[in-house]
Design a protein around this motif. Structure first.
Motif, PDB file in Angstrom:
ATOM      1  N   LEU A  29       0.829  -1.217   0.000  1.00 24.64           N
ATOM      2  CA  LEU A  29       0.000   0.000   0.000  1.00 24.64           C
ATOM      3  C   LEU A  29       0.862   1.266   0.000  1.00 24.64           C
ATOM      4  O   LEU A  29       0.333   2.370   0.069  1.00 24.64           O
ATOM      5  N   GLU A  30       2.193   1.080  -0.069  1.00 23.22           N
ATOM      6  CA  GLU A  30       3.100   2.233   0.029  1.00 23.22           C
ATOM      7  C   GLU A  30       2.868   3.267  -1.049  1.00 23.22           C
ATOM      8  O   GLU A  30       3.111   4.452  -0.837  1.00 23.22           O
ATOM      9  N   TYR A  31       2.395   2.784  -2.231  1.00 16.93           N
ATOM     10  CA  TYR A  31       2.207   3.711  -3.355  1.00 16.93           C
ATOM     11  C   TYR A  31       1.269   4.856  -2.987  1.00 16.93           C
ATOM     12  O   TYR A  31       1.273   5.909  -3.618  1.00 16.93           O
ATOM     13  N   ARG A  32       0.455   4.685  -1.935  1.00 16.54           N
ATOM     14  CA  ARG A  32      -0.499   5.724  -1.546  1.00 16.54           C
ATOM     15  C   ARG A  32       0.186   6.862  -0.782  1.00 16.54           C
ATOM     16  O   ARG A  32      -0.421   7.898  -0.566  1.00 16.54           O
ATOM     17  N   GLY A  33       1.425   6.651  -0.365  1.00 16.53           N
ATOM     18  CA  GLY A  33       2.139   7.660   0.414  1.00 16.53           C
ATOM     19  C   GLY A  33       1.788   7.538   1.888  1.00 16.53           C
ATOM     20  O   GLY A  33       0.700   7.065   2.237  1.00 16.53           O
ATOM     21  N   TYR A  34       2.715   7.923   2.775  1.00 18.88           N
ATOM     22  CA  TYR A  34       2.472   7.856   4.221  1.00 18.88           C
ATOM     23  C   TYR A  34       3.628   8.541   4.924  1.00 18.88           C
ATOM     24  O   TYR A  34       4.683   8.774   4.317  1.00 18.88           O
ATOM     25  N   ASP A  35       3.442   8.853   6.199  1.00 16.80           N
ATOM     26  CA  ASP A  35       4.491   9.572   6.926  1.00 16.80           C
ATOM     27  C   ASP A  35       5.026   8.792   8.118  1.00 16.80           C
ATOM     28  O   ASP A  35       6.036   9.170   8.722  1.00 16.80           O
ATOM     29  N   SER A  36       4.326   7.724   8.525  1.00 19.43           N
ATOM     30  CA  SER A  36       4.750   6.923   9.674  1.00 19.43           C
ATOM     31  C   SER A  36       3.997   5.605   9.609  1.00 19.43           C
ATOM     32  O   SER A  36       3.053   5.461   8.827  1.00 19.43           O
ATOM     33  N   ALA A  37       4.402   4.657  10.441  1.00 22.38           N
ATOM     34  CA  ALA A  37       3.764   3.337  10.383  1.00 22.38           C
ATOM     35  C   ALA A  37       3.825   2.677  11.753  1.00 22.38           C
ATOM     36  O   ALA A  37       4.660   3.050  12.599  1.00 22.38           O
ATOM     37  N   GLY A  38       2.941   1.717  11.951  1.00 29.51           N
ATOM     38  CA  GLY A  38       2.950   1.020  13.234  1.00 29.51           C
ATOM     39  C   GLY A  38       2.164  -0.271  13.170  1.00 29.51           C
ATOM     40  O   GLY A  38       1.426  -0.528  12.210  1.00 29.51           O
ATOM     41  N   ILE A  39       2.348  -1.066  14.205  1.00 25.08           N
ATOM     42  CA  ILE A  39       1.716  -2.378  14.266  1.00 25.08           C
ATOM     43  C   ILE A  39       1.446  -2.712  15.733  1.00 25.08           C
ATOM     44  O   ILE A  39       2.210  -2.299  16.617  1.00 25.08           O
ATOM     45  N   ALA A  40       0.340  -3.392  15.993  1.00 27.97           N
ATOM     46  CA  ALA A  40       0.048  -3.890  17.348  1.00 27.97           C
ATOM     47  C   ALA A  40      -0.406  -5.331  17.233  1.00 27.97           C
ATOM     48  O   ALA A  40      -1.071  -5.713  16.254  1.00 27.97           O
ATOM     49  N   THR A  41      -0.027  -6.137  18.214  1.00 27.15           N
ATOM     50  CA  THR A  41      -0.434  -7.539  18.242  1.00 27.15           C
ATOM     51  C   THR A  41      -0.906  -7.901  19.645  1.00 27.15           C
ATOM     52  O   THR A  41      -0.635  -7.175  20.615  1.00 27.15           O
ATOM     53  N   VAL A  42      -1.618  -9.025  19.717  1.00 19.18           N
ATOM     54  CA  VAL A  42      -2.011  -9.572  21.011  1.00 19.18           C
ATOM     55  C   VAL A  42      -0.925 -10.577  21.400  1.00 19.18           C
ATOM     56  O   VAL A  42      -0.748 -11.592  20.737  1.00 19.18           O
ATOM     57  N   GLU A  43      -0.167 -10.239  22.442  1.00 18.54           N
ATOM     58  CA  GLU A  43       0.973 -11.063  22.885  1.00 18.54           C
ATOM     59  C   GLU A  43       0.584 -11.766  24.177  1.00 18.54           C
ATOM     60  O   GLU A  43       0.542 -11.118  25.229  1.00 18.54           O
ATOM     61  N   SER A  44       0.279 -13.048  24.089  1.00 15.63           N
ATOM     62  CA  SER A  44      -0.179 -13.814  25.255  1.00 15.63           C
ATOM     63  C   SER A  44      -1.276 -13.051  26.006  1.00 15.63           C
ATOM     64  O   SER A  44      -1.225 -12.893  27.219  1.00 15.63           O
ATOM     65  N   GLY A  45      -2.219 -12.538  25.250  1.00 12.32           N
ATOM     66  CA  GLY A  45      -3.369 -11.845  25.834  1.00 12.32           C
ATOM     67  C   GLY A  45      -3.174 -10.362  26.063  1.00 12.32           C
ATOM     68  O   GLY A  45      -4.138  -9.640  26.255  1.00 12.32           O
ATOM     69  N   ARG A  46      -1.903  -9.871  26.013  1.00  9.64           N
ATOM     70  CA  ARG A  46      -1.647  -8.438  26.234  1.00  9.64           C
ATOM     71  C   ARG A  46      -1.403  -7.728  24.909  1.00  9.64           C
ATOM     72  O   ARG A  46      -0.864  -8.315  23.974  1.00  9.64           O
ATOM     73  N   LEU A  47      -1.785  -6.450  24.855  1.00  6.91           N
ATOM     74  CA  LEU A  47      -1.556  -5.662  23.638  1.00  6.91           C
ATOM     75  C   LEU A  47      -0.159  -5.057  23.670  1.00  6.91           C
ATOM     76  O   LEU A  47       0.263  -4.500  24.688  1.00  6.91           O
ATOM     77  N   GLU A  48       0.538  -5.187  22.539  1.00  9.75           N
ATOM     78  CA  GLU A  48       1.876  -4.595  22.400  1.00  9.75           C
ATOM     79  C   GLU A  48       1.933  -3.890  21.058  1.00  9.75           C
ATOM     80  O   GLU A  48       1.333  -4.350  20.086  1.00  9.75           O
ATOM     81  N   ARG A  49       2.703  -2.812  20.972  1.00  8.94           N
ATOM     82  CA  ARG A  49       2.816  -2.130  19.683  1.00  8.94           C
ATOM     83  C   ARG A  49       4.245  -1.662  19.432  1.00  8.94           C
ATOM     84  O   ARG A  49       5.033  -1.483  20.364  1.00  8.94           O
ATOM     85  N   ARG A  50       4.549  -1.466  18.154  1.00  2.00           N
ATOM     86  CA  ARG A  50       5.791  -0.823  17.714  1.00  2.00           C
ATOM     87  C   ARG A  50       5.393   0.201  16.661  1.00  2.00           C
ATOM     88  O   ARG A  50       4.581  -0.107  15.782  1.00  2.00           O
ATOM     89  N   ARG A  51       6.020   1.387  16.739  1.00  3.90           N
ATOM     90  CA  ARG A  51       5.715   2.444  15.763  1.00  3.90           C
ATOM     91  C   ARG A  51       7.003   3.125  15.340  1.00  3.90           C
ATOM     92  O   ARG A  51       7.996   3.096  16.082  1.00  3.90           O
ATOM     93  N   ALA A  52       6.973   3.766  14.194  1.00  6.71           N
ATOM     94  CA  ALA A  52       8.157   4.520  13.746  1.00  6.71           C
ATOM     95  C   ALA A  52       7.744   5.601  12.770  1.00  6.71           C
ATOM     96  O   ALA A  52       6.838   5.406  11.960  1.00  6.71           O
TER      97      ALA A  52
END
Ligand code: GLU
Length: 230
Positions: free
Chosen positions: A24-47
């Protein structure tokens, strides 16, 4: 309006989410991130910046959850910083959003008065706290999202995950497209079916006003009145 990807998989999904966001990069963007359920807890990484920056973060601090959501942001409310990058979240709920929440100022004032603390300058973060507010009344993600959607004005595509629910992604579409991909024991979500092409060609498009409950075994789709629409 930029990119959304969600995956409920049978193995760690972070790499596949980043690969799908890249389509989807062709649409352009300024930052990105992801969150997952880690053993029931929410965790995220962004940049800030390009997806390779997010990949660098994931190399330093990997995510191993089998259910996750990702986003490439094109800022409309709040500068393009890591702090404003999606997903936005608290301990219970994590949200990625394309579009604009027009009544976010009113929502923010109301939720701040109730004690909810905002950490970003985005309109999107109001969605996190509206859903949390609904969860405090009814501890059922499906009911909470249904009720939260009725409080949101504007244009949005949403993907939402919940702590304690590692087989659940909820999605909603109002004025911003979303496609659901059907896999075998896996389910996918994308703001554009192109993002999902390597995973599946069995695609369902949400109609305007629809919201959906994805689990590894399939999806239930509802219209804005809560009637089954799949
Ligand atoms: N309005 C949201 C923000 O500024 C979403 C932007 C987007 O669609 O990428 O964070």
């Amino acid at each position: 309006m930029c990119g959304i990807v969600g995956i409920i998989g049978q193995k760690a999904v972070a790499t596949d989410i980043v690969d799908a966001l890249r389509r989807l990069e062709y649409r352009g963007y300024d930052s990105a991130g992801i969150a997952t359920v880690e053993s029931g807890r929410l965790e995220r990484r962004r940049a800030e910046g390009k997806l390779r920056n997010l990949e660098g973060r994931l190399l330093q601090e990997p995510l191993t959850g089998h259910t996750g959501i990702g986003h490439t942001r094109w800022a409309t409310h709040g500068r393009p910083t890591e702090r404003n990058a999606h997903p936005h979240m608290n301990a219970q709920v994590s949200v990625v959003h394309n579009g604009i929440i027009e009544n976010y100022r009113e929502l923010k004032a109301d939720l701040t008065a109730k004690g909810y603390v905002f950490e970003s300058d985005t309109d999107t973060e109001a969605i996190v706290h509206v859903i949390t507010d609904e969860l405090s009344r009814n501890d059922d993600p499906q009911e909470a999202v249904k009720n939260a959607l009725a409080r949101l004005q504007g244009a949005f595509a949403l993907a939402i995950i919940f702590s304690g629910h590692d087989d659940l992604i909820m999605a909603a579409r109002q004025g911003s497209p979303l496609a659901i991909g059907h896999g075998s024991g896996e389910m996918y979500l994308g703001s554009d079916a192109i993002a999902l092409a390597p995973f599946t060609d069995a695609i369902t498009y949400l109609d305007e006003g629809d919201w959906a409950v994805l689990r590894a075994t399939g999806v239930e789709i509802f219209d804005r009145n809560g009637r089954r629409a799949d």
